[in-house]
Design a protein around this motif. Structure first.
Motif, short mmCIF file in Angstrom:
data_model
loop_
_atom_site.label_atom_id
_atom_site.label_comp_id
_atom_site.label_asym_id
_atom_site.label_seq_id
_atom_site.Cartn_x
_atom_site.Cartn_y
_atom_site.Cartn_z
N SER A 287 0.81 -1.22 0.00
CA SER A 287 0.00 0.00 0.00
C SER A 287 0.84 1.26 0.00
O SER A 287 0.30 2.36 -0.09
N GLY A 288 2.16 1.12 0.12
CA GLY A 288 3.03 2.28 0.12
C GLY A 288 3.67 2.48 1.48
O GLY A 288 3.09 2.16 2.52
N LEU A 289 4.88 2.99 1.48
CA LEU A 289 5.62 3.20 2.71
C LEU A 289 4.89 4.20 3.61
O LEU A 289 4.58 5.32 3.18
N GLY A 290 4.58 3.80 4.82
CA GLY A 290 3.88 4.64 5.77
C GLY A 290 2.37 4.56 5.71
O GLY A 290 1.69 5.19 6.51
N ALA A 291 1.83 3.78 4.77
CA ALA A 291 0.38 3.71 4.56
C ALA A 291 -0.26 2.50 5.21
O ALA A 291 -1.37 2.11 4.82
#
Length: 454
Positions: A287-291
């Protein structure tokens, strides 16, 4: 003979193969790539590069994931979002210094440190049980407070102590040809290992005890223990493990959560199930870095024991497979170092460190995947925790020192020269290597003089 007027047998001519077939074999890109990879894999410094590069990538990626996974937990505790990341970065900086120190130390000094490290580890593990000094974290009495927010877990240093001391002990006994007798193989190795296990189990840390047991079995296997001896020690360890699990409702509940897809009554399998949810929602590329969603209070210990689940959610299958590949490369390099050396201490120490890191990674990842019970052990070099990071990085420094100490690796390193300013001997004389541009100018000047110019 028929077919020959002189009576000599006819000359058999070699059958010509089509030129295109041999050219196709030689020019096959897959075959050429396989040949190049095999040559690169067999180079003397391959293990050195795999250990150094693999551990560096795991540590850096772990710092990134600790920062991403710990922000919400820090804010919920009314702390700055980068609180855990800064502590982990400080531990990684100290660990890097320990790694460099261990990688430059000679093997004799490593052997000399075995007994002091063991004595220090036993002393600190005993202090944990002293009221007012030891402290409990998540139900385990295995910590010592250093003041403020800093704590230390002595049992993590017990792993390093067991590896170094056992390697020195077994090496000395092998040099005296005593390992052929099972008494010398077991005593005092097994009693000391059981003493460390007892100190750990007094605090209730079953996960660390499993890692120490794996190290013990790995060392016995490297020492050439017979099958009957293996079965006997394994039976004793398995019996003790069953007793410890059945006498603890918490451990029984963790065992029942293997493969669970529902939190169950009382949310007993909440952590295991939400770890699976995090991995399942990541998809191929995440889902993406930090998500991550699960780190918002749904997944307990998101930055420690279950950081691999957050990695799968944010970086997807590609990220988790990359982490697995790095650990596999690190494990292969450790086995290669242990298998190619002629020094018994190096073989036992490298094998013990490789068993330690590989077993701990398998137990942690297996628990996140729902294939093993949750043991509460961090992912080496990756999870948050300075107590686990410091001895692990020192152990990686040991592997690097052993990889550099191989005869072929030493020869390859001795042949390397910096680009400028290094002396190089040829036939007893030495000269200073000049920059490439000066060499070019010198060649031009000599060419000009040979054409008649003065």
């Amino acid at each position: 003979m028929p077919g020959s007027r002189t009576g000599r047998p006819p000359v058999q001519r070699a059958v010509r193969r089509p030129a295109g077939a041999s050219r196709t074999r030689r020019d096959n890109p897959v075959r050429r790539l396989h040949t190049r990879l095999r040559k690169a894999w067999d180079r003397p410094l391959t293990a050195y590069y795999l250990i150094f590069g693999g551990s560096l990538l795991i540590t850096v990626l772990g710092l990134v994931m600790v920062y991403s996974a710990s922000q919400i937990t820090a804010l919920q505790m009314s702390l700055p979002g980068s609180f855990f990341f800064r502590k982990q970065f400080l531990a990684a900086s100290i660990g890097a210094a320990l790694l460099l120190l261990a990688s430059r130390m000679p093997v004799k000094l490593h052997r000399g440190l075995a007994y002091p490290i063991l004595a220090g580890a036993v002393f600190m593990m005993a202090l944990v049980q002293v009221p007012g000094i030891g402290m409990s974290v998540n139900g385990n009495q295995n910590w010592i407070s250093l003041g403020g927010s800093f704590q230390i877990q002595p049992s993590e240093f017990g792993k390093l102590a067991l590896v170094l001391w056992s390697a020195d002990l077994l090496a000395r006994k092998q040099e005296k040809n005593l390992l052929a007798q099972w008494k010398h193989m077991l005593v005092p190795l097994v009693p000391v290992a059981f003493m460390l296990l007892g100190l750990i189990m007094l605090g209730g840390d079953m996960g660390t005890a499993i890692i120490l047991t794996a190290i013990l079995f790995g060392l016995l296997w490297l020492a050439g223990a017979p099958t009957r001896l293996f079965v006997g020690v394994l039976s004793i360890a398995a019996t003790l493990g069953v007793i410890l699990i059945k006498t603890s409702p918490n451990r029984m509940a963790r065992l029942q959560c293997i493969g669970a897809t529902d939190p169950g009554p009382g949310d007993a399998c909440w952590q295991a199930v939400h770890g699976i949810y995090a991995l399942a929602s990541g998809g191929i590329f995440g889902s993406g870095l930090g998500a991550s969603v699960e780190k918002w209070g749904q997944l307990p210990e998101a930055h420690t024991d279950f950081i691999f689940a957050v990695t799968g959610e944010e970086l997807g299958l590609a990220g988790t497979l990359s982490v697995l590949a790095l650990f596999a490369a690190l494990g292969y390099a450790g086995i290669r170092v242990a298998g190619r050396t002629e020094d018994p201490f190096v073989r036992y120490a490298a094998g013990g460190v490789t068993t330690w890191i590989t077993a701990q990674a398998v137990i942690n990842i297996g628990a996140v995947l729902g294939l093993l019970p949750i043991a509460g052990v961090p992912l080496p070099l990756f999870s948050y925790g300075g107590s686990a990071l410091l001895p692990t990085m020192f152990a990686i420094g040991l592997l690097i020192a052993f990889a550099r100490d191989e005869p072929a690796a030493r020869a390859a390193l001795a042949m390397r020269h910096p680009r400028f300013g290094r002396k190089r001997g040829t036939g007893g004389s030495a000269f200073v290597r000049s920059p490439r541009r000066w060499n070019t100018m010198r060649r031009r000047a000599s060419a000009a003089r040979s054409s008649g110019e003065r």
